[in-house]
Design a protein around this motif. Structure first.
Motif, PDB file in Angstrom:
ATOM      1  N   SER A 115       0.861  -1.074   0.424  1.00 59.26           N
ATOM      2  CA  SER A 115      -0.007  -0.074   0.079  1.00 59.26           C
ATOM      3  C   SER A 115       1.037   1.344   0.014  1.00 59.26           C
ATOM      4  O   SER A 115       2.076   1.653   0.540  1.00 59.26           O
ATOM      5  CB  SER A 115      -1.145   0.049   1.349  1.00 59.26           C
ATOM      6  OG  SER A 115      -1.465   1.440   1.496  1.00 59.26           O
ATOM      7  N   ALA A 116       0.449   2.182  -0.635  1.00 52.77           N
ATOM      8  CA  ALA A 116       0.909   3.203  -0.550  1.00 52.77           C
ATOM      9  C   ALA A 116       1.537   4.137   0.595  1.00 52.77           C
ATOM     10  O   ALA A 116       2.591   5.011   0.917  1.00 52.77           O
ATOM     11  CB  ALA A 116       0.010   4.528  -1.036  1.00 52.77           C
ATOM     12  N   VAL A 117       0.526   3.214   1.656  1.00 51.50           N
ATOM     13  CA  VAL A 117       1.038   4.230   3.152  1.00 51.50           C
ATOM     14  C   VAL A 117       2.208   3.408   3.918  1.00 51.50           C
ATOM     15  O   VAL A 117       2.878   3.892   4.655  1.00 51.50           O
ATOM     16  CB  VAL A 117      -0.312   4.055   4.550  1.00 51.50           C
ATOM     17  CG1 VAL A 117      -0.262   2.340   4.110  1.00 51.50           C
ATOM     18  CG2 VAL A 117      -0.096   4.408   6.124  1.00 51.50           C
ATOM     19  N   ALA A 133      -4.452   5.081  12.097  1.00 53.53           N
ATOM     20  CA  ALA A 133      -5.397   5.306  11.378  1.00 53.53           C
ATOM     21  C   ALA A 133      -4.649   5.967   9.919  1.00 53.53           C
ATOM     22  O   ALA A 133      -4.190   6.810  10.248  1.00 53.53           O
ATOM     23  CB  ALA A 133      -6.637   6.390  12.150  1.00 53.53           C
ATOM     24  N   VAL A 134      -5.546   5.533   9.099  1.00 50.45           N
ATOM     25  CA  VAL A 134      -5.515   5.548   7.911  1.00 50.45           C
ATOM     26  C   VAL A 134      -6.887   6.473   7.073  1.00 50.45           C
ATOM     27  O   VAL A 134      -8.067   5.751   7.068  1.00 50.45           O
ATOM     28  CB  VAL A 134      -5.471   4.159   6.547  1.00 50.45           C
ATOM     29  CG1 VAL A 134      -5.106   5.249   5.634  1.00 50.45           C
ATOM     30  CG2 VAL A 134      -4.030   3.758   7.316  1.00 50.45           C
ATOM     31  N   ILE A 135      -6.927   7.677   6.324  1.00 47.86           N
ATOM     32  CA  ILE A 135      -8.043   8.240   6.044  1.00 47.86           C
ATOM     33  C   ILE A 135      -7.848   8.553   4.996  1.00 47.86           C
ATOM     34  O   ILE A 135      -6.837  10.179   4.537  1.00 47.86           O
ATOM     35  CB  ILE A 135      -8.410   9.073   7.499  1.00 47.86           C
ATOM     36  CG1 ILE A 135      -8.495   8.708   8.922  1.00 47.86           C
ATOM     37  CG2 ILE A 135      -9.790   9.766   6.693  1.00 47.86           C
ATOM     38  CD1 ILE A 135      -8.586  10.215   9.893  1.00 47.86           C
ATOM     39  N   LEU A 163      -2.914  10.248   5.720  1.00 49.09           N
ATOM     40  CA  LEU A 163      -3.355  10.880   4.895  1.00 49.09           C
ATOM     41  C   LEU A 163      -3.819  11.176   3.609  1.00 49.09           C
ATOM     42  O   LEU A 163      -2.672  10.810   2.768  1.00 49.09           O
ATOM     43  CB  LEU A 163      -3.866  12.185   5.076  1.00 49.09           C
ATOM     44  CG  LEU A 163      -4.313  12.717   6.277  1.00 49.09           C
ATOM     45  CD1 LEU A 163      -4.044  14.489   6.310  1.00 49.09           C
ATOM     46  CD2 LEU A 163      -5.796  12.747   6.803  1.00 49.09           C
ATOM     47  N   TYR A 164      -5.021   9.743   3.162  1.00 54.47           N
ATOM     48  CA  TYR A 164      -4.588   9.187   1.210  1.00 54.47           C
ATOM     49  C   TYR A 164      -5.144  10.056   0.705  1.00 54.47           C
ATOM     50  O   TYR A 164      -5.979  11.013   1.935  1.00 54.47           O
ATOM     51  CB  TYR A 164      -5.575   8.021   1.955  1.00 54.47           C
ATOM     52  CG  TYR A 164      -4.546   6.788   1.143  1.00 54.47           C
ATOM     53  CD1 TYR A 164      -4.350   6.261   0.192  1.00 54.47           C
ATOM     54  CD2 TYR A 164      -3.801   6.491   2.228  1.00 54.47           C
ATOM     55  CE1 TYR A 164      -3.805   4.958   0.525  1.00 54.47           C
ATOM     56  CE2 TYR A 164      -3.684   5.115   1.974  1.00 54.47           C
ATOM     57  CZ  TYR A 164      -2.823   4.639   1.450  1.00 54.47           C
ATOM     58  OH  TYR A 164      -2.523   3.764   1.431  1.00 54.47           O
ATOM     59  N   LEU A 223       0.892  11.579  -0.072  1.00 55.44           N
ATOM     60  CA  LEU A 223       0.958  10.759   1.035  1.00 55.44           C
ATOM     61  C   LEU A 223       1.095  11.820   2.417  1.00 55.44           C
ATOM     62  O   LEU A 223       2.434  12.014   1.915  1.00 55.44           O
ATOM     63  CB  LEU A 223       0.456   9.111   1.779  1.00 55.44           C
ATOM     64  CG  LEU A 223      -0.576   8.490   2.612  1.00 55.44           C
ATOM     65  CD1 LEU A 223      -0.686   7.467   1.879  1.00 55.44           C
ATOM     66  CD2 LEU A 223       1.006   8.478   3.185  1.00 55.44           C
ATOM     67  N   VAL A 224       0.672  12.096   3.283  1.00 55.98           N
ATOM     68  CA  VAL A 224       0.315  12.720   4.300  1.00 55.98           C
ATOM     69  C   VAL A 224       0.690  11.921   5.778  1.00 55.98           C
ATOM     70  O   VAL A 224      -0.378  11.278   6.299  1.00 55.98           O
ATOM     71  CB  VAL A 224      -0.351  13.801   4.478  1.00 55.98           C
ATOM     72  CG1 VAL A 224       0.198  14.515   5.694  1.00 55.98           C
ATOM     73  CG2 VAL A 224      -0.213  15.041   2.951  1.00 55.98           C
TER      74      VAL A 224
END
Length: 250
Positions: A115-117, A133-135, A163-164, A223-224
């Motif tokens: 995943s990007a995260v 958390a992914v939002i 943050l996506y 991605l932040v």
């Protein structure tokens, strides 16, 4: 007899970061279905195959076309960037398959991707060593008030927050509204990492703070990652300590 659909996560965007299983599924497929931008990331793997390429917001049509090909006994790879089960096509394709009568449902499998995260975190150092958390900040499919509620809950819980879809040409103020919510619950010096084009040409990494990060360039390819109260920066790397040094051996 029906064919098979493999719902594949390509990873962040380069072939080197694809899992061997994901690559094998793409290479062995008769048909490739995906968003045009993602198909263009892997031209060497899809050459000579039938391509179902649709634009953004045509996901339902794409899923239905892919299923129709599998019903013709073809092997189909439905591709997403990152992981297909994280803001990707996995849920939609499975839903559409299971809506069909059982006797005409094609077989399917979901093949995980990086995943990007995960990719962004590795570039930044080790910011996800504790609960996170992914939002997504895209309000195309989710009400903005609900997104803000989720951001606030994650901030109150002192989660690291990824943050996506943080900012687009149409959504320029949402990220600043999120910043204001976070500043109510997190220190203004909290480290914030921004990774743009992770794993692709033009990859860029910036480490800022919660009070200043919105001044940096942020777009839909960014991605932040916002740290928790323990996250620190050293030698331009973000680290969220897991707490191993405090463990008491019995």
């Amino acid at each position: 007899m029906n064919g098979k659909i493999s719902i594949v996560g390509l990873g962040p965007g380069n072939v080197e970061d694809m899992t061997p299983r994901a690559r094998a599924a793409v290479e062995s497929a008769d048909v490739i279905a995906g968003y045009k931008t993602y198909i263009n990331l892997i031209p060497e793997l899809v050459a000579g195959k039938k391509i179902i390429a649709t634009a953004m917001m045509q996901e339902i049509e794409r899923a239905q076309l892919a299923i129709a090909e599998a019903q013709k006994n073809f092997s189909v790879a439905v591709i997403s960037s990152g992981d297909a089960g994280i803001y990707g096509m996995a849920g939609l394709v499975i839903e559409k398959i299971l809506e069909l009568p059982k006797e005409v449902q094609p077989k399917f499998e979901v093949i995980a991707g990086i995943s990007a995260v995960n990719s962004a975190a590795a570039i930044l150092g080790a910011p996800l060593m504790h609960d996170f958390a992914v939002i997504s900040l895209s309000d195309l499919l989710t009400d903005w008030e609900l997104i803000k509620k989720r951001v606030e809950c994650a901030a109150v819980g002192d989660f690291v927050i990824a943050l996506y879809n943080p900012k687009s040409k149409k959504r320029v103020a949402n990220i600043e509204e999120v910043q204001k919510i976070l500043l109510k619950h997190k220190d203004k010096k909290t480290p914030v990492g921004i990774v743009t084009n992770a794993g692709r040409d033009g990859e860029k990494k910036i480490i800022s703070t919660l009070e200043n990060f919105t001044q940096e360039e942020i777009n839909m390819f960014s991605l932040v990652l916002i740290g928790n109260s323990k996250t620190f920066v050293k030698n331009n790397f973000m680290i969220t300590p897991r707490g191993y040094e405090k463990k008491i051996l019995v």
